[in-house]
Design a protein around this motif. Sequence first.
Motif, PDB file in Angstrom:
ATOM      1  N   LEU A  85       1.206  -1.619  -0.026  1.00  0.00           N
ATOM      2  CA  LEU A  85      -0.009  -0.403   0.705  1.00  0.00           C
ATOM      3  C   LEU A  85       1.049   1.107  -0.107  1.00  0.00           C
ATOM      4  O   LEU A  85       2.351   1.502   0.437  1.00  0.00           O
ATOM      5  CB  LEU A  85      -1.119  -0.472   1.101  1.00  0.00           C
ATOM      6  N   TYR A 113      -9.445  -8.066   0.332  1.00  0.00           N
ATOM      7  CA  TYR A 113      -9.857  -6.855   1.125  1.00  0.00           C
ATOM      8  C   TYR A 113      -9.164  -6.858   2.999  1.00  0.00           C
ATOM      9  O   TYR A 113      -8.709  -7.151   3.466  1.00  0.00           O
ATOM     10  CB  TYR A 113     -11.140  -6.412   2.105  1.00  0.00           C
ATOM     11  N   THR A 115      -7.276  -3.614   6.026  1.00  0.00           N
ATOM     12  CA  THR A 115      -7.830  -1.517   7.128  1.00  0.00           C
ATOM     13  C   THR A 115      -6.718  -1.284   6.430  1.00  0.00           C
ATOM     14  O   THR A 115      -5.379  -1.906   6.714  1.00  0.00           O
ATOM     15  CB  THR A 115      -8.267  -2.218   7.799  1.00  0.00           C
ATOM     16  N   TYR A 116      -6.383  -0.279   6.403  1.00  0.00           N
ATOM     17  CA  TYR A 116      -5.014   0.465   6.703  1.00  0.00           C
ATOM     18  C   TYR A 116      -5.669   1.790   7.020  1.00  0.00           C
ATOM     19  O   TYR A 116      -6.691   2.463   6.966  1.00  0.00           O
ATOM     20  CB  TYR A 116      -4.941   0.873   5.129  1.00  0.00           C
ATOM     21  N   LEU A 123      -5.669   8.246   2.855  1.00  0.00           N
ATOM     22  CA  LEU A 123      -5.726   7.178   2.751  1.00  0.00           C
ATOM     23  C   LEU A 123      -5.931   5.748   3.864  1.00  0.00           C
ATOM     24  O   LEU A 123      -6.089   4.137   3.613  1.00  0.00           O
ATOM     25  CB  LEU A 123      -3.853   6.963   3.114  1.00  0.00           C
ATOM     26  N   TRP A 127      -9.192  -1.288   1.837  1.00  0.00           N
ATOM     27  CA  TRP A 127      -8.510  -1.461   0.399  1.00  0.00           C
ATOM     28  C   TRP A 127      -8.903  -2.245   0.341  1.00  0.00           C
ATOM     29  O   TRP A 127      -8.704  -3.956   0.916  1.00  0.00           O
ATOM     30  CB  TRP A 127      -7.078  -1.040   0.494  1.00  0.00           C
ATOM     31  N   PRO A 135      -3.294  -2.299  -5.869  1.00  0.00           N
ATOM     32  CA  PRO A 135      -4.530  -2.359  -4.553  1.00  0.00           C
ATOM     33  C   PRO A 135      -4.982  -0.933  -4.910  1.00  0.00           C
ATOM     34  O   PRO A 135      -4.282   0.152  -5.454  1.00  0.00           O
ATOM     35  CB  PRO A 135      -3.384  -2.140  -3.542  1.00  0.00           C
ATOM     36  N   HIS A 136      -6.748  -0.294  -4.209  1.00  0.00           N
ATOM     37  CA  HIS A 136      -7.530   0.784  -4.438  1.00  0.00           C
ATOM     38  C   HIS A 136      -8.222   0.539  -3.579  1.00  0.00           C
ATOM     39  O   HIS A 136      -8.688  -0.301  -2.858  1.00  0.00           O
ATOM     40  CB  HIS A 136      -8.362   1.118  -5.663  1.00  0.00           C
ATOM     41  N   ARG A 137      -8.158   1.557  -3.032  1.00  0.00           N
ATOM     42  CA  ARG A 137      -8.902   1.806  -1.366  1.00  0.00           C
ATOM     43  C   ARG A 137     -10.562   2.158  -2.696  1.00  0.00           C
ATOM     44  O   ARG A 137     -11.173   3.120  -2.774  1.00  0.00           O
ATOM     45  CB  ARG A 137      -8.721   3.745  -1.045  1.00  0.00           C
TER      46      ARG A 137
END
Length: 315
Positions: A85, A113, A115-116, A123, A127, A135-137
């Motif tokens: 990420l 999937y 968590t970030y 950000l 994600w 990766p994309h949110r």
Amino acid sequence: MHARSSLTVLATALALLGTAATATATAATEPLSRPRVTAHFDLAGGQQPENITVGRDGSAYLTFSFARQMVRVGPDGRTHVLATLPAPAHAQTPNLGKAFVGGIARAHDGTLYVTYATGTADLTGVWAVRPGGRPHRIAALPADGLPNGLALDERTHRVYVTDSVHGVVHRLPASGGRAAVWAEGDALKPSTFAGANGLKLHGGALWVTNLDKGTVLRIPVTAHGTAGAIQVRATGMPSIDGFSFTGRGDTLLAARDDDEVDLVRPDGTHTAVLTAADGLRTPTSVAVHADRVYVPSAAYLTGADPNLLTARLDR
């Protein structure tokens, strides 16, 4: 999760408290047997496994919390980085001060999937990465919170996330979109450091651990999809982190940051079944696949030998 390396005094106190609360084992205890460390990770490289899910072939999919990575550990023990990420320009993550990748879930199509948490609005959130993709949110979450545990409900196409700082459970569409608070209450709140933590969907309910309070909670999912009243199902497990159910019943295995995995029975009683003698080094989560149990250790408190331990589950 708690990764509280910056709060050494608090961590040590919790570890001592946890040790006093439950009798320890000297080696794997029934129903677990044959524990062994199947993979060692690079602490200097930030390879500290926070959460886990397991694929059909027995591969372990892990988050490396401070390396900001999703990885796969194959049955041969080799580690493959799947995605990294993006780093925040200036991380301001509550309680931690640095970017943190927490919970992980894997859909049947292979989409991961996670968590970030970064403390930044651009950000922090949930994600996703598809096989071979980037990766994309898919959803933003409050930057002043600490998104942590994650559970995917493929039947209703929903994702649930715990916030350990705000002490709530968020829900959002698995396809992406706006996240909303699904459950809240004193039982989910932190008392000193982190509240709502580990998260699993099981038996028509969402199950949550509270790290500070040492509890296992059950939140029924009503026919309308709303949260029912929070039920306390087990107590007396300080530093409790991630967990997994052993089968169709409500018996579960819970990781504790004081180098212990507890077997928690439906009546709330619990017994240590794995300890540091088996190779645990600040275990963070548990996964069960067929007759195998997987336990990642992040070495947050030990400062040595982050690893992945497996054991046999005798049903």
